[in-house]
Write an enzyme that holds these catalytic residues in place. Structure first.
Site, PDB file in Angstrom:
ATOM      1  N   SER A  12       0.839  -1.212   0.000  1.00 13.99           N
ATOM      2  CA  SER A  12       0.000   0.000   0.000  1.00 13.99           C
ATOM      3  C   SER A  12       0.865   1.250   0.000  1.00 13.99           C
ATOM      4  O   SER A  12       2.068   1.168   0.276  1.00 13.99           O
ATOM      5  CB  SER A  12      -0.855  -0.026   1.282  1.00 13.99           C
ATOM      6  OG  SER A  12      -1.327   1.261   1.616  1.00 13.99           O
ATOM      7  N   TYR A  33      -3.359  -0.161  10.066  1.00 19.11           N
ATOM      8  CA  TYR A  33      -3.191  -0.522   8.644  1.00 19.11           C
ATOM      9  C   TYR A  33      -1.778  -0.185   8.167  1.00 19.11           C
ATOM     10  O   TYR A  33      -1.109  -1.003   7.533  1.00 19.11           O
ATOM     11  CB  TYR A  33      -4.230   0.242   7.835  1.00 19.11           C
ATOM     12  CG  TYR A  33      -4.307  -0.069   6.371  1.00 19.11           C
ATOM     13  CD1 TYR A  33      -3.682   0.767   5.443  1.00 19.11           C
ATOM     14  CD2 TYR A  33      -4.996  -1.173   5.899  1.00 19.11           C
ATOM     15  CE1 TYR A  33      -3.762   0.505   4.082  1.00 19.11           C
ATOM     16  CE2 TYR A  33      -5.079  -1.438   4.538  1.00 19.11           C
ATOM     17  CZ  TYR A  33      -4.468  -0.595   3.643  1.00 19.11           C
ATOM     18  OH  TYR A  33      -4.541  -0.866   2.298  1.00 19.11           O
TER      19      TYR A  33
HETATM   20  P1  NAP Z   1     -11.983  -5.069  -0.457  1.00 16.77           P
HETATM   21  O1  NAP Z   1     -12.832  -4.745  -1.628  1.00 16.77           O
HETATM   22  O2  NAP Z   1     -12.417  -4.696   0.928  1.00 16.77           O
HETATM   23  O3  NAP Z   1     -11.649  -6.650  -0.500  1.00 16.77           O
HETATM   24  C1  NAP Z   1     -10.931  -7.201   0.545  1.00 16.77           C
HETATM   25  C2  NAP Z   1     -10.978  -8.706   0.370  1.00 16.77           C
HETATM   26  O4  NAP Z   1     -10.265  -9.312   1.453  1.00 16.77           O
HETATM   27  C3  NAP Z   1     -12.402  -9.270   0.378  1.00 16.77           C
HETATM   28  O5  NAP Z   1     -12.543 -10.193  -0.668  1.00 16.77           O
HETATM   29  C4  NAP Z   1     -12.488  -9.975   1.734  1.00 16.77           C
HETATM   30  O6  NAP Z   1     -13.263 -11.150   1.719  1.00 16.77           O
HETATM   31  C5  NAP Z   1     -11.041 -10.392   1.949  1.00 16.77           C
HETATM   32  N1  NAP Z   1     -10.763 -10.619   3.366  1.00 16.77           N
HETATM   33  C6  NAP Z   1     -10.825  -9.718   4.369  1.00 16.77           C
HETATM   34  N2  NAP Z   1     -10.508 -10.315   5.532  1.00 16.77           N
HETATM   35  C7  NAP Z   1     -10.251 -11.630   5.257  1.00 16.77           C
HETATM   36  C8  NAP Z   1      -9.875 -12.760   6.025  1.00 16.77           C
HETATM   37  N3  NAP Z   1      -9.701 -12.677   7.355  1.00 16.77           N
HETATM   38  N4  NAP Z   1      -9.708 -13.945   5.399  1.00 16.77           N
HETATM   39  C9  NAP Z   1      -9.893 -14.045   4.058  1.00 16.77           C
HETATM   40  N5  NAP Z   1     -10.250 -13.016   3.250  1.00 16.77           N
HETATM   41  C10 NAP Z   1     -10.423 -11.820   3.866  1.00 16.77           C
HETATM   42  O7  NAP Z   1     -10.549  -4.397  -0.617  1.00 16.77           O
HETATM   43  P2  NAP Z   1      -9.689  -3.985  -1.905  1.00 16.77           P
HETATM   44  O8  NAP Z   1      -9.761  -2.513  -2.057  1.00 16.77           O
HETATM   45  O9  NAP Z   1     -10.008  -4.882  -3.047  1.00 16.77           O
HETATM   46  O10 NAP Z   1      -8.226  -4.322  -1.336  1.00 16.77           O
HETATM   47  C11 NAP Z   1      -7.609  -5.563  -1.573  1.00 16.77           C
HETATM   48  C12 NAP Z   1      -6.196  -5.451  -1.024  1.00 16.77           C
HETATM   49  O11 NAP Z   1      -5.549  -4.315  -1.600  1.00 16.77           O
HETATM   50  C13 NAP Z   1      -6.154  -5.231   0.493  1.00 16.77           C
HETATM   51  O12 NAP Z   1      -5.029  -5.904   1.026  1.00 16.77           O
HETATM   52  C14 NAP Z   1      -5.953  -3.716   0.617  1.00 16.77           C
HETATM   53  O13 NAP Z   1      -5.306  -3.380   1.837  1.00 16.77           O
HETATM   54  C15 NAP Z   1      -5.052  -3.474  -0.548  1.00 16.77           C
HETATM   55  N6  NAP Z   1      -5.038  -2.095  -1.038  1.00 16.77           N
HETATM   56  C16 NAP Z   1      -6.201  -1.487  -1.413  1.00 16.77           C
HETATM   57  C17 NAP Z   1      -6.115  -0.183  -1.935  1.00 16.77           C
HETATM   58  C18 NAP Z   1      -7.336   0.598  -2.370  1.00 16.77           C
HETATM   59  O14 NAP Z   1      -7.200   1.814  -2.570  1.00 16.77           O
HETATM   60  N7  NAP Z   1      -8.491  -0.029  -2.528  1.00 16.77           N
HETATM   61  C19 NAP Z   1      -4.879   0.434  -2.097  1.00 16.77           C
HETATM   62  C20 NAP Z   1      -3.732  -0.235  -1.664  1.00 16.77           C
HETATM   63  C21 NAP Z   1      -3.825  -1.511  -1.157  1.00 16.77           C
HETATM   64  P3  NAP Z   1     -14.874 -11.130   1.671  1.00 16.77           P
HETATM   65  O15 NAP Z   1     -15.177 -11.024   0.207  1.00 16.77           O
HETATM   66  O16 NAP Z   1     -15.280 -12.425   2.283  1.00 16.77           O
HETATM   67  O17 NAP Z   1     -15.297  -9.920   2.447  1.00 16.77           O
HETATM   68  C1  GCO Z   2      -6.909   5.181   3.383  1.00 18.28           C
HETATM   69  C2  GCO Z   2      -7.031   4.269   2.194  1.00 18.28           C
HETATM   70  C3  GCO Z   2      -5.670   3.746   1.793  1.00 18.28           C
HETATM   71  C4  GCO Z   2      -5.808   2.827   0.633  1.00 18.28           C
HETATM   72  C5  GCO Z   2      -4.507   2.299   0.197  1.00 18.28           C
HETATM   73  C6  GCO Z   2      -3.579   3.343  -0.314  1.00 18.28           C
HETATM   74  O1  GCO Z   2      -7.812   5.182   4.227  1.00 18.28           O
HETATM   75  O2  GCO Z   2      -5.905   5.909   3.423  1.00 18.28           O
HETATM   76  O3  GCO Z   2      -7.923   3.212   2.469  1.00 18.28           O
HETATM   77  O4  GCO Z   2      -5.067   3.113   2.867  1.00 18.28           O
HETATM   78  O5  GCO Z   2      -6.607   1.745   0.968  1.00 18.28           O
HETATM   79  O6  GCO Z   2      -3.911   1.474   1.128  1.00 18.28           O
HETATM   80  O7  GCO Z   2      -2.473   2.684  -0.896  1.00 18.28           O
END
Ligand code: NAP
Ligand code: GCO
Length: 268
Positions: free
Chosen positions: A144, A157
């Site tokens: 992230s 986080y």
């Molecule tokens: P999301 O839509 O909230 O999806 C998160 C996924 O993780 C869901 O499928 C959820 O399963 C699964 N999950 C959560 N807790 C779990 C557990 N204990 N065991 C198994 N599965 C679990 O989030 P996203 O935005 O796609 O993010 C995916 C990844 O990218 C995360 O690691 C997040 O930190 C990272 N990320 C996101 C962003 C952003 O801006 N969105 C940026 C940087 C990094 P369910 O379907 O069962 O709920």
């Molecule tokens: C926040 C956001 C970020 C993104 C992502 C950025 O609240 O700042 O959720 O943490 O999820 O991780 O890279």
């Protein structure tokens, strides 16, 4: 281009039912990999299978909590039975809790670290022995911006994602000799359900203040889409990256390179 071909490979994408995980799973599947994903409930697995069905891609869905060692061992054993031993692991599953640190209960801090850092440790530990056996493996940890930067309300986080960056380097260090490459992808701000609260329209119909902030901090002047992570995921899962190890590939529209736009004429 055959270096990006994943035919004959078996991939597990944790949390692959929707969001970023689903998007990367789609790309790995279209590159030829057999796709396995897990989620926290039957309902979510069913949602994921529907999503794969909609794009005409076969996938195998399993209920498994990444923080539960026994469940993860069972998951990996079941995938091995159904598809064969794993070649590719994408540690994507993750949660966030946005709370001022002084108001955050230690139990909540621990929960975020458990899912976002201990979970990837547990899943990697379950898949590495078979990768050693075949002297081949690709592990991709989804980091992230918070692997590099802090911000208010995301102490748990940021601590977890900073730790995940170092776990990535450590797996590289400990298992590189077995031809296992462990790298990270660091998405910027991506439009998924996880960031939906940061993009909600205000009561007066105006944009969320955080929305404008992200525009000012991103040279490309937009939120990322889950599809922006597909190419990087295929690259790090394929033989195109066989000599790339312990790296975090930031897919952030330039955010980490940028002090911020002085005037915000981009946002209409
Ligand atoms: P999301 O839509 O909230 O999806 C998160 C996924 O993780 C869901 O499928 C959820 O399963 C699964 N999950 C959560 N807790 C779990 C557990 N204990 N065991 C198994 N599965 C679990 O989030 P996203 O935005 O796609 O993010 C995916 C990844 O990218 C995360 O690691 C997040 O930190 C990272 N990320 C996101 C962003 C952003 O801006 N969105 C940026 C940087 C990094 P369910 O379907 O069962 O709920
Ligand atoms: C926040 C956001 C970020 C993104 C992502 C950025 O609240 O700042 O959720 O943490 O999820 O991780 O890279």
């Amino acid at each position: 281009m055959s270096t990006f071909d994943l035919k004959g490979q078996v991939a597990l994408i944790t949390g692959g039912a929707h969001g970023i995980g689903f998007s990367m799973a789609e790309a790995l599947g279209k590159a030829g990999a057999e796709i396995a994903f897990n989620a926290t409930s039957e309902k979510s697995v069913a949602r994921g299978l529907e999503n794969f069905n909609k794009i005409g891609l076969a996938a195998h869905g399993y209920v498994a909590d990444v923080t539960d060692e026994a469940a993860v061992e069972q998951l990996v054993a079941q995938i091995e039975k159904d598809l064969g031993s794993l070649d590719i692991l994408v540690n994507n599953a993750g949660i966030i809790q946005r709370t001022q640190m002084l108001e955050m209960a230690a139990a909540d801090f621990k929960k975020v670290v458990d899912v976002d850092l201990t979970g990837p440790f547990i899943v990697a530990k379950a898949v590495i022995p078979a990768m050693i056996e075949k002297n081949h493996g690709k592990i991709i940890n989804i980091c992230s911006m918070m692997s590099e930067l802090g911000r208010e309300t995301v102490a748990g986080y940021a601590a977890a994602k900073g730790g995940l960056k170092m776990l990535t380097k450590n797996i590289c260090a400990e298992f590189g000799e077995f031809n296992i490459q462990c790298n990270g992808i660091g998405p910027g701000y991506i439009a998924t359900s996880q960031t939906a609260p940061l993009r909600e329209r205000q009561a007066d119909g105006s944009r969320h203040p955080f929305d404008a902030f992200i525009y000012s901090k991103t040279p490309q002047g937009r939120w990322g889409e889950a599809e922006d992570l597909q190419g990087p995921a295929v690259f790090l899962a394929s033989s195109a990256s066989d000599f790339v190890n312990g790296q975090i590939l930031y897919v952030d529209g330039g955010m980490l390179a940028y002090i911020g736009r002085q005037k915000n004429d981009l946002i209409k």
